[in-house]
Structures are given as C-alpha cells and as structure tokens.
Design a protein around this motif. Structure first.
Motif, PDB file in Angstrom:
ATOM      1  N   ARG A 143       0.507  -1.235  -0.009  1.00 23.59           N
ATOM      2  CA  ARG A 143      -0.126   0.199  -0.352  1.00 23.59           C
ATOM      3  C   ARG A 143       0.650   1.020  -0.099  1.00 23.59           C
ATOM      4  O   ARG A 143      -0.477   1.819  -0.383  1.00 23.59           O
ATOM      5  CB  ARG A 143      -1.122  -0.012   1.220  1.00 23.59           C
ATOM      6  N   VAL A 144       1.759   1.477   0.986  1.00 25.58           N
ATOM      7  CA  VAL A 144       2.970   1.876   0.629  1.00 25.58           C
ATOM      8  C   VAL A 144       4.113   1.147   0.353  1.00 25.58           C
ATOM      9  O   VAL A 144       4.443   0.742   0.854  1.00 25.58           O
ATOM     10  CB  VAL A 144       2.415   3.347   1.850  1.00 25.58           C
ATOM     11  N   GLN A 157       7.297   1.795   1.687  1.00 27.93           N
ATOM     12  CA  GLN A 157       7.826   0.983   2.943  1.00 27.93           C
ATOM     13  C   GLN A 157       7.536   0.041   3.249  1.00 27.93           C
ATOM     14  O   GLN A 157       7.533  -0.329   4.599  1.00 27.93           O
ATOM     15  CB  GLN A 157       8.333   1.881   4.164  1.00 27.93           C
ATOM     16  N   LEU A 195      -6.791   7.709   1.332  1.00 31.46           N
ATOM     17  CA  LEU A 195      -6.354   6.032   0.923  1.00 31.46           C
ATOM     18  C   LEU A 195      -5.597   4.666   1.819  1.00 31.46           C
ATOM     19  O   LEU A 195      -5.553   4.080   1.974  1.00 31.46           O
ATOM     20  CB  LEU A 195      -5.242   6.708  -0.090  1.00 31.46           C
ATOM     21  N   TYR A 196      -4.844   6.170   3.379  1.00 30.78           N
ATOM     22  CA  TYR A 196      -4.243   5.162   4.246  1.00 30.78           C
ATOM     23  C   TYR A 196      -4.602   4.859   4.818  1.00 30.78           C
ATOM     24  O   TYR A 196      -4.239   4.150   5.919  1.00 30.78           O
ATOM     25  CB  TYR A 196      -2.596   5.629   3.656  1.00 30.78           C
ATOM     26  N   GLU A 197      -5.142   5.548   5.459  1.00 29.74           N
ATOM     27  CA  GLU A 197      -5.091   6.005   7.504  1.00 29.74           C
ATOM     28  C   GLU A 197      -6.471   5.463   8.355  1.00 29.74           C
ATOM     29  O   GLU A 197      -7.786   6.247   7.137  1.00 29.74           O
ATOM     30  CB  GLU A 197      -5.092   7.346   7.927  1.00 29.74           C
ATOM     31  N   THR A 211       0.651   0.304  15.998  1.00 36.53           N
ATOM     32  CA  THR A 211       2.186   0.409  15.450  1.00 36.53           C
ATOM     33  C   THR A 211       2.105   1.580  13.704  1.00 36.53           C
ATOM     34  O   THR A 211       0.806   1.011  13.366  1.00 36.53           O
ATOM     35  CB  THR A 211       2.840  -0.626  15.235  1.00 36.53           C
ATOM     36  N   LEU A 238      -1.321   3.068   9.033  1.00 34.45           N
ATOM     37  CA  LEU A 238      -0.059   3.373   7.331  1.00 34.45           C
ATOM     38  C   LEU A 238      -0.159   4.850   7.281  1.00 34.45           C
ATOM     39  O   LEU A 238      -1.447   5.806   6.769  1.00 34.45           O
ATOM     40  CB  LEU A 238      -1.210   2.935   6.357  1.00 34.45           C
ATOM     41  N   LEU A 239       1.060   5.130   6.647  1.00 37.07           N
ATOM     42  CA  LEU A 239       1.313   6.688   6.580  1.00 37.07           C
ATOM     43  C   LEU A 239       1.948   6.848   5.525  1.00 37.07           C
ATOM     44  O   LEU A 239       3.085   5.841   5.153  1.00 37.07           O
ATOM     45  CB  LEU A 239       1.814   7.800   7.615  1.00 37.07           C
ATOM     46  N   SER A 265       4.816   8.407   2.324  1.00 35.29           N
ATOM     47  CA  SER A 265       5.668   8.833   2.406  1.00 35.29           C
ATOM     48  C   SER A 265       5.820   9.628   1.151  1.00 35.29           C
ATOM     49  O   SER A 265       5.088   9.737   0.183  1.00 35.29           O
ATOM     50  CB  SER A 265       7.116   8.124   2.597  1.00 35.29           C
ATOM     51  N   PRO A 279     -10.620   4.231   4.393  1.00 38.80           N
ATOM     52  CA  PRO A 279      -9.411   4.910   3.100  1.00 38.80           C
ATOM     53  C   PRO A 279      -9.755   4.369   2.189  1.00 38.80           C
ATOM     54  O   PRO A 279      -9.917   2.071   2.587  1.00 38.80           O
ATOM     55  CB  PRO A 279      -8.193   4.643   4.160  1.00 38.80           C
TER      56      PRO A 279
END
Ligand SMILES: Cc1cc2nc3c(=O)[nH]c(=O)nc-3n(C[C@H](O)[C@H](O)[C@H](O)COP(=O)(O)OP(=O)(O)OC[C@H]3O[C@@H](n4cnc5c(N)ncnc54)[C@H](O)[C@@H]3O)c2cc1C
Lengths: 285, 840
Positions: free
Chosen positions: A188-189, A191, B710-712, B726, B731-732, B734, B791
């Motif tokens: 999804r991202v 990293q 989309l992510y968090e 964690t 999810l963040l 970058s 998301p």
C-alpha cells in the motif's frame, strides 16, 4: 520502548559465535541487522537472556563466486546486495526484490541472512530464495550441513535452524540458459511489507517458455512455489494468453491469511494478477 | 497571482538573489530561520531536557476497554531496582481533580468526570492505571511489568449506532444513555434562511448519502513529553504542547496549584496537527508526582503509547441530503451527524463537529440549511481536534454530494458547482447558516487550476483509456472548497459557549542596540512563526530581518496568549504583531519629533527612518531612537521611558480561505490499487507573507488529506483494542507515495485583519480528501461503483469493482439512484474488462 535487560556478546569468528550461543543460557538470540529482532524486543514480545551479535564476524559478510554457485554471506546487508556485481549478473531477482524492502535506513542495517532466518511470510527474500532453489548452509554444534530452500522454511517464522545453529551463507546455484527474472510486489505504501508478491524466473528458448520457477510471498505461513503455474507454463509459447491462463492457477495450494490489508480471497486474486504480470515481465513481454 | 510548479529531483531555488529581492520582507520566500536547529534536533525538545536528580515516569495503561478495577498490587514494583515510588488512581484520588472540557455546546451537554488516572473503572484501552517513578527510564519500564491489576470486565460498546440503540451497554453506568449532546441549527428556525422541511418536501430532486469519516490519529512526529521541576511551592512544566497558555490556566484549575505559581514552557515542539491542542492527563500526573516527591520528573511516551492514548480525530457518520431543481440550482442541504467522542469529553471534543456546523453548504448558495449532530460515548480513546477539526468533515460531505447530485442530474460536476457558488461580486455574502463570507473569487481559482493540471488533456486520456478498456483507468476529482478560519472573534465564541476568547497578543521590545524582540502569544510547533513574524516586524518597523528575534511558548516570557490551532496564528497573532509595531512606531515618532525638534505631523516614516518632510539630511532611525530610549538623556516631557508596546487583536469576523483542488488518479482495476497521477491546487489564503511557508503548508496539508482518503484508519477489534497500534498497521504515506504537487495562489487580501492573511494551516487537508475520493469514483462509475468507504484501500476498491455499488462496505446505503443506465448495472458487474468502455 526499552527492551528487558539481557546479556550481550560480540564474537568475531563463527567458532566463537557457536561458543557464545552454547554458553548463553536458556534463551539466546542471534542478532544480525536487528531490524526484526530489536522491534520485538522493544515491544517486549521477546526477552532473550543473551543476545549474540554477529556484527563483528567479518567472515559472514560478502558475496563470492564458486564454480556452480554464487555464495552470499549471511551478514551481507541489503544495501551491499543492491550494489553487488555478482548478484546483478547472476541473480538480479535478488537485487530487484531487495530494492523493495523497507527504506534506505532499514536496508543499511538489515541483512540477507537475517531476513531469511526470520522467515516472515510477508518478507520478500524467502520467496526469491525458493524460486532460485537456494541452498542454506548451517553450522552448529553438530557441524555443518546444507538444507534446500524447500526444506528450510518450515512454518510461520520457523525454519530448519536447530537450537544453537547458525545460518552462515546461502548458495545460489548458477543458472544455465537464457533466464529472465522479475519480482512483482504489491503493497500500500512504499516502505510497507508485501500484501502479496511474486518472484518469477523464466527460461525461454526460441519463443517458448522452457522452464518457469515461481515463488509466492505471503500466500501462506511459509513462502510457496506455485507448482501448478510452473507446470502449466512448461513448454508453452510465451504469449499473453498462455501466461494468463497459466497464472490462473497461482492460488492453488496456497493458504493465505486475512488481515487489515487483505482478506484471503483478495490475496488469492492478487496472486493470479501478480503472477501473470511477473511472468510476462520475466519472459520479456 | 503566482503559479509555481515543483520539479521532482530538482529542488526549486526559491530565494531571490539579493539585488533583485523586493525591498519589503512580506512576500519574500525567506528560508526559515528556525529550521537548522529543528532539522538537526540540536534544540530543546522536551525529551532533551535533563535536570539534576530527575526521576523518570512510566505509565501502566489499561488493556481493557471497560472494566472495574478490583485491586492493584504494586508491591513487587515498589521493590524493583531503581524504583522510587508507585502511584495508583486511589493514591492520587484526593488531589488529581478532573480534566476540563472548555466547550459546552448545548446547555444539557453530558460531561462525565474524567480523572487523569483511573480510580474505580477504566473506560478505554490506554487509560492510565498506575505510575512508576524510577531513577532511569529503563527501570521504570521494567517495573511496569510487575504491577498486577485485577480487572472485572464490563460490557463494551464501540459502534456509535449500537451505542445509541435501546438497551445498549453504557460507557458510563451512572448516565442514562451514551448520548453526550444533540446540537441543532436550522436556518428556518434561526431566521437565517428558508424553511428546511418545506424545501425538501417540494424539491424536484433529492439525493441522500451516508458517508463515514473514519477515525484518524494525529501522528505528530515528536511524541508527547513532559518535564516538571518543583522549586518550593512553584512549578515549571515543560511540555510538547501547542497550547502552553491554555495548559497553564487549565492545570491551575485542575490541580489547585495557583496559576502564578505555575510556569509552562512549550520549548521547540515537533508537530501537533491538533493532537497537542490538549491538556493531557500526563501533565497533571507529572505535576502531582513532582509535588509528592519534591523532585523533577520526566515522562515521554513511546510511539505505540502515543497512537493508543493520545486523542484521536474525525470518526463521524454523516447522513447528507441535498435538494435541488432539475436545472441544478441547490435549494437545501441537510446534515445529520453522529460524532464519536470516545469514552470522555476532552478539552474541546464536543466543539469539533460544531466547527463544521455552519460549513456544510461549502462555497455554495444554499437557501435552506440544517445541521444536526449527536455526540456519542463509546469505549474508545477520546476524539478531539485534528487538522481541520470539523471543516474537513463538512467539506468532504458537500464536495462529495455535489458529485452525486451531478451524476443524478446528468450534469458535469464542475458546471454544477459553477452554477451554485457565490460570485465574486456577491461578497461579502451572508450564508443561510448565518456566516458572512468575506471575499473570494472561485471562478478565477478554478480556471487557473484547470490550466495548471492540464485538464483537457487529462479528460482526453481518460476517454482513451475507457475506449481501450485499459485495466488502468483514469479519474478526475474536484474540490472547490472554502473554509472558515482565523479563530476566532471572542464575541462569537461567547455565543457558542466556548469558555475562552479568540484574541491574540504580541509585545515588541526595542533593545538598546536597536535589535528587536517580538514576543508572541502563538505557539509554533513547526509552522515557522519565527521567520514570518520577523518579516512582519521588519517591514513595519523598518529594521533588518536579521535584527528581529521572536520569543514564544513560555508563560513567563509571553504572559498573554491563546496559542496555535485553527489556522489562527498569522491571521490573529500576526495581526497583533502588526498592531504592536504600529504602536512602537507611534511612540518613536514622538521621540523623533522631540529629538529632531520638529512637529510630529511633519515627520514621515519609511524604511525605518523618521525624516522631516522637506528638510533633507535631518533623519533618525528607529534603531537610534531605541538607544535614545535606553539613555533617556533627552526625552520628551511627560512620556514614559519606553517605546515598547503590547497589542491585542480580536478579529471581528472569521476569515474564509478558498480554492480549487483537482486530483487525477490512476486506478488499477485488477488490483484495486490507486495512484495519484497529478494533483494541482490554486488556493486563496489572502496576503502571503512567506511563499515558501505557504507552499509547505499546502503540501503537508494535501498529503495529510490524501492520506485520509487512501491510507489512514484507526481500527479497533471487538474487545476494544486498537489493532492499528504501530506504524506497521497505521499506515502513513511518505514522499515516495505522493506526486509532485502543483500549487498556485490567487491573492485577495482578507478585509478583516491588518495582515490581509486568511490562514493556510488547514486548507490543504480540508480540500484534498474529497478531491481524491471524487477522482477514484470518477474513474470507476462506468463499472457501476457508487461509493467506497475511506480509506479507499486496494481491497475496498477491488471489492467495489467486483460487487458494484459501494462494495458492500456501508451499513445503510442512501438512495442508490445514479440516473441513466448506471442504476441497473450496479449489481451485474463481473469482471472489470467486461464492463469497461460502456456508455457513460
Ligand atoms: C520498517 C521496516 C520495514 C520492513 N519492510 C520489509 C519489507 O518490505 N520486506 C522485507 O523482506 N523485510 C522488511 N523488513 C525486514 C528487514 O528485511 C529485516 O532486515 C529482516 O527481516 C531481518 O534482518 P536482520 O538482519 O535485521 O535480522 P535480525 O532482526 O537481527 O534477526 C531476525 C531474526 O533472525 C535471526 N537470525 C538473524 N541472523 C541469523 C543467522 N545468521 N543465523 C541464525 N539466525 C539468525 C535472529 O535471531 C532473529 O530471530 C522491514 C523491517 C523494518 C524495520
């Protein structure tokens, strides 16, 4: 968080490592790059009595060429792998997969051997090792033995490594013929760990696929070979249609888990899509 | 008007060469003077503080979402090496007081007591139950494992709709229900607009949707930390907070330590996003322990502790109805919300949805308007401010429903927006929610944004991909937003029952050598106030930028202030700096007149110098006057020996930044993966003091808004444990996941403050989320997809494509009519390929 107290040893030879492990008490942990071990210690999910750090053992680091294989020392870091000419020439699949691991900071510390010994089903290197028929060289109190990749990964986070045993190097057999390789990772991202990924190595001869080896990441508690796909690809013309129909078998024999990122059925679907893409790329389509 | 384009890999050189630099500081892309120390970390982060004899605190947190504490055995922990003391809630019960909520949004709002450390019951996972004080952080951590708590589990309620159902388990068993408040605003009843019921009853078209604002975690870079130093009966408290002034007053009231005996310092603070707009239990606990033990103490949190126990944001279920005629003229908007408060009300929890209460009409003329919000208690971490606070929720709802209405009417979504938004010549415009929008030019911003992203070319590509049945489809989404910021006119806060004011204060001190100290009541935590305030002061005083130092964040230095949140700092705090500078100049003018033996009216002031009009050569700089003030040898009769000044600014109105954000996404229909292809924005944030800072705020805000889309998401399991505990699971993105943003501005000075600024801290975050969601849906509507919950994970996108509609991820769908052929096709999609390229 701060790990629970532990004793620490930093030997400089493999012999000293075995000694330190043997005398370290009940619960000894080997520390490679620490990128998986330190987080679990900090979360206090692991509290070893002794930590034996391989960081000072020079003989475990580096890549060399032998007659029928290239040999990667367990302590070779991910970033060393990425810049190694032997790997680039003989097993670019390893470099391609390693480039998708985490971020630069992690790749500077994390090691090839540590990633394999940790055997996280979402880790990228186990499926690659499996696809390349890697051999794992282990040294322990009982001596030295070599284990095939198919036998090394036993279960979730569990390998053939016995208590007191150390992974010293991994042999990647030299391939004959015209091979193409590709690692197709879906996450999804940038990293993040793989939701599913596929490692493909394909040997082509006169426009058809002579042999294919497909490793699946995160489709079960251990990395898996997509045997049905490999069988379906053997001997077919390297066309989109043939590859797509072979890739439809990618989820056979898998047992993916369900988590926040993906339910099992979605993982099965992804395995098919990503296998098709990985094989196409490896076959040069 | 300026447009800047980012070049990836080639950092734009933004500093102008000295000789072509404009004379004025305001408008210059100054590099931020605070950055070197912030980026290298060689600064006073709270956790960098070390005091002699300092003890380290570790906090044991509840693993239970709802339980009665039967007993706590601390015996073994007390004996552990390095441990000095162990405290439980019982030990501190008599002195801990209760945490405050400063916003009573309705007269009958229910506000349960909130102890800093649980005494009898825990109400959410992460609540403090015991504190260890030890000589090292490691020793404190080790001892935590030795504390044995006996919990009696109580029934848990986590879902807002279940929490409101008859017979639901109660979060607080002494209360009648899980409802905290029910706030209603109705334009018909308030006399600010049309009758809502009649409007909807008579509407030609009504579109209704249910949207979910997922729970988010502020995830600031620097985890929270507190240090307390007791000295006799006075206390100094350092905290990684956005609001040192509020912390001081509230802690004094909570703990009974007299306010003048308590000094609060926010040293350099590494981000907040609203997550540090709080008076935290740990600040209270550090004070109490330091007072008990008479020793300095430090607490700092781990990242998992932060994610679990720092306040969360959003978590709102939105039922939105829009009424219009067939030509697409809006006649009404109705919003009914449930907002999860979590287990307690925190500092401004109930006020967060109320910040959005008047903004669900967005930039549009909406004759009838109704807002209705219920605050709900559940056994989860409390929610409170998170970047945008109430306005992202409102903007999302209106910008999403505009697209739904466009689909229903078969209209172009931008055309529908143009038809309804307020025209430039209609400002100032009073909305049916009773707000007076100050200024704006939505047409120009939109035209510029279309050009910026290459809109026609993107639409052409979209068409090509559709026709080619490309597995990767393109979608384009809009957000033509406006927001309300510059918090806040004190008078308005009073009518909304907020306990505090909205003014800001500044002092300017002219030092003998001509250097300048600007003391501000705002409390920067990454925004660059030191640079921007220096630019403001340099211009108004006519002194070099380098000669200005900005002091902040220490209640002993900056005595009055209301801190930083709600995009208020420049709009309100910057305005106070300007006002203080004007006062300094006025005083200096008197001194100059005296020293130059001229009439005040004959003096002109420019570039820092007073000169007698028509008398060349007779001039005196303000920096020389500063020295003359220090010596005071020759001083005007009857004047105090100071040209320093304090000023306070209280805005008469909010400010209303606006803009047009356009997002283009690629959606891989085989995997469900979404990639942002292009993102462009034209924002009007009023006068730009520092273009680099403005651009940075937009970039960060847009990234955060994309991240919500989309992510968090903060996810809880059935027992009330935070499963995204964690950064592996929370999810963040970058930089690697985001495109190079194209940004630009239109500039219409805000009429309501002397800086002319409208505020930029939240704009990107408020605007971007619906643009992304609209874009993904734009790509997928031909496949029968009507909505996807945020998301928009690849799996959710993939399922929506498989199943049609909203992918089954919505408890109750609103009206599912999308007009035309789409209505019938939603259920019948099998594979993406088979349905691509159909009529749209
Ligand atoms: C933020 C983050 C993201 C990551 N993302 C990815 C990713 O996307 N893909 C991916 O594949 N990996 C990822 N990783 C893991 C990374 O690849 C680690 O480096 C790897 O899993 C472990 O390698 P290490 O050298 O750090 O081993 P360590 O953490 O030191 O050890 C791991 C385990 O292996 C054992 N061990 C190590 N070496 C030996 C040996 N020679 N003999 C016997 N036992 C040994 C240790 O005792 C321990 O149990 C990520 C890690 C982090 C921190």
């Amino acid at each position: 968080m701060i790990p629970a107290p532990f004793d620490y040893a930093r030997p400089t030879t493999v012999a000293e490592v075995l000694q330190a492990v043997a005398s370290g008490g009940e619960d000894v942990k080997i520390l490679a790059g620490g990128q998986s071990l330190i987080p679990v210690m900090r979360l206090r999910l692991a509290a070893p009595e002794t930590v034996v750090d391989l960081g000072g053992v020079a003989e475990l680091r580096g890549v060399r060429e032998e007659e029928d294989a290239i040999v990667i020392g367990a302590m070779t870091t991910h970033s060393d792998v990425l810049s190694d000419p032997l790997i680039a020439a003989n097993a670019p699949l390893i470099a391609e997969a390693t480039a998708t691991v985490a971020d630069r900071q992690v790749r500077h510390l994390g090691t090839f051997g540590g990633a394999l010994a940790h055997a996280d089903p979402a880790g990228d290197l186990p499926a690659v090792a499996l696809a390349l028929d890697a051999e794992f060289v282990l040294v322990g109190p009982g001596g030295r033995r070599t284990v095939a990749a198919g036998d090394f990964f036993v279960d979730y986070l569990t390998t053939a490594l016995q208590e007191g045993e150390l992974l010293v190097e991994v042999r990647i057999p030299t391939l004959a013929g015209r091979w193409g390789m590709h690692y197709e990772k879906f996450n999804r991202v940038a990293q993040a760990w793989s939701i599913v990924a596929v490692a493909a190595a394909v040997r082509t001869e006169n426009g058809h696929i002579a042999e294919a080896r497909i490793g699946l990441t995160n489709m079960g508690p251990t990395p898996l070979r997509a045997a049905a796909v490999e069988a379906a690809l053997a001997g077919v013309d390297a066309t989109d249609e043939a590859i797509a129909s072979a890739a439809a078998h990618a989820a056979e024999g898998t047992s993916p888990s369900s988590d926040l990122n993906a339910q099992a059925d979605y993982r099965r679907h992804l395995a098919q899509v990503l296998t098709r893409r990985a094989v196409r790329a490896a076959a040069g389509l | 008007m300026t447009v800047t384009e980012d070049r990836p890999g080639d950092l734009p050189e933004r500093t102008l060469p000295e000789d072509t630099a404009p004379a004025k500081e305001v408008g210059r892309p100054r590099r931020r003077k605070e950055d070197a120390r912030l980026i290298t970390g060689r600064t006073t982060w709270t956790d960098n503080m070390v005091l002699p004899g300092m003890l380290h605190l570790a906090i044991l947190r509840s693993p239970m979402a709802h339980a009665r504490i039967r007993s706590i055995d601390t015996g073994a922990a007390r004996e552990a090496p390095g441990v000095v003391a162990v405290f439980t809630g019982r030990d501190l019960a008599d002195e801990q007081g209760g945490l405050f909520t400063v916003w009573t949004v309705t007269p009958d709002m229910v506000r349960p007591d909130h102890p800093s450390i649980a005494v009898d019951q825990v109400k959410h996972v992460g609540e403090a139950v015991a504190i260890i004080a030890a000589r090292s952080r490691a020793a404190a951590q080790d001892a935590l494992e030795l504390v044995d708590v006996d919990y009696e589990p109580l029934p848990v309620v986590l879902d807002m709709e279940q929490a409101l159902a008859e017979g639901a388990p109660l979060t607080h068993d002494h209360l009648r229900s899980n409802e905290s408040f029910h706030f209603v605003f109705d334009s018909g009843q308030a006399g600010t607009g049309a009758n809502v019921e009649e409007t909807f009853a008579n509407a030609e078209v009504v579109v209704s949707r249910r949207f979910v604002q997922q729970r988010l975690i502020p995830a600031f870079m620097e985890p929270r930390a507190v240090v307390v130093q007791p000295q006799g009966d006075t206390f100094t408290l350092w905290s990684s907070t956005q609001v040192p002034h509020i912390v001081r007053t509230v802690l004094a009231l909570t703990t009974g330590i007299p306010e003048h005996k308590l000094r609060v310092i926010a040293p350099d603070v590494g981000g907040g996003f609203g997550g540090k707009l709080q008076v935290i239990p740990e600040e209270v606990l550090c004070l109490l322990v330091a007072r008990r033990l008479g020793k300095p103490v430090k607490w700092n949190e781990t990242r998992s502790e932060s994610l679990m126990s720092g306040h969360h944001g959003r978590d709102q279920i939105q039922y939105i109805d829009v009424a219009a005629d067939r030509e697409g003229n809006l006649t009404g908007i109705r919003a009914r919300l449930l907002n999860d408060m979590g287990a307690y009300l925190r500092l401004v929890s109930p006020g967060i949805p109320i910040f959005g209460a008047f903004m669900f009409g967005g930039a549009y003329k909406v004759p009838a308007y109704r807002f209705d919000c219920t605050g709900v208690f559940t056994n989860k971490t409390p929610t409170d401010a998170y970047r945008g606070a109430g306005r992202p929720e409102a903007t999302f709802a209106v910008e999403r429903i505009m697209d739904e209405l466009a689909v229903e009417l078969g209209m172009d979504p931008l055309e529908l927006r143009r038809r309804n938004w307020i025209k430039t010549d209609e400002f100032p415009y009073t909305t049916s929610a009773g707000l007076e929008f100050d200024s704006g030019d939505y047409d120009t911003a939109t035209d510029m944004a279309l050009e910026l992203v290459g809109y026609d070319e993107l639409r052409a590509e979209q068409q090509r991909r559709r026709e080619a049945r490309d597995p990767v489809q393109l979608g384009i989404g809009f957000s033509t937003f406006t927001e309300m910021c510059g918090l806040a006119p004190s008078r308005v806060l009073g009518t909304l029952n907020y306990a505090g004011g909205g003014w800001e204060s500044a002092s300017i001190r002219m030092l003998p050598t001509g250097k300048v100290e600007v003391v501000t009541g705002t409390s920067p935590h990454g925004q660059g106030h030191e640079t921007a305030w220096s630019q403001l002061a340099a211009d108004r005083l006519g002194v070099p930028f380098e000669d200005v130092e900005v002091l902040h964040g220490d209640t002993a230095i900056s005595a009055r202030g209301l801190d930083t949140y709600g995009s208020r700092s420049l709009v309100v705090g910057g305005a106070a700096v300007v006002n203080a500078a004007e006062k300094v100049v006025a005083k200096a003018r008197k001194v100059a007149a005296h020293l130059l033996e001229a009439n005040e009216d004959d003096l002109e002031f420019s570039n820092g110098k007073f000169a007698v009009r028509g008398t060349p050569g007779s001039e005196l700089s303000i920096q020389e006057i500063a020295f003359a003030t220090f010596s005071s040898h020759n001083w005007p009769e009857g004047m105090e020996s100071s040209i320093d000044a304090d000023a306070t600014f209280d805005p008469v109105n909010f400010s209303y930044p606006h803009g047009t954000h356009i997002c283009a996404v690629e959606v891989d229909t085989e995997t469900g993966g979404v990639t942002i292809r292009r993102y462009g924005s034209i924002d009007d944030v009023g006068v730009i003091v520092n273009p680099t800072i403005v651009e940075g705020q937009i970039h960060g805000g847009v990234a955060q808004g994309i991240s919500q889309a989309l992510y968090e998401e903060a996810v809880y399991d059935e027992a009330g444990n935070l499963t995204t505990g964690t950064f592996v699971d929370y999810l963040l993105p970058s930089a690697a996941d985001l495109p190079a943003f194209l940004t630009g501005n239109t500039v219409h000075a805000a009429p309501g403050n002397p800086v002319g600024a409208k505020g930029v801290g939240e704009a990107g975050c408020i605007a971007s989320t619906p643009a992304v969601v609209n874009a993904v849906l734009d790509a997928l509507r031909p496949l029968g997809v009507s909505d996807i919950r945020m998301p928009m994970t690849p799996e959710r996108v993939w399922r929506a494509i498989q199943e049609g509609g909203d992918g089954g991820d919505r408890a109750t769908a609103g009206s599912n009519a999308y007009g035309g052929a789409q209505t019938e096709t939603t259920a019948g999609v099998s594979t993406p390929e088979s349905s691509l390229g159909g009529d749209r």
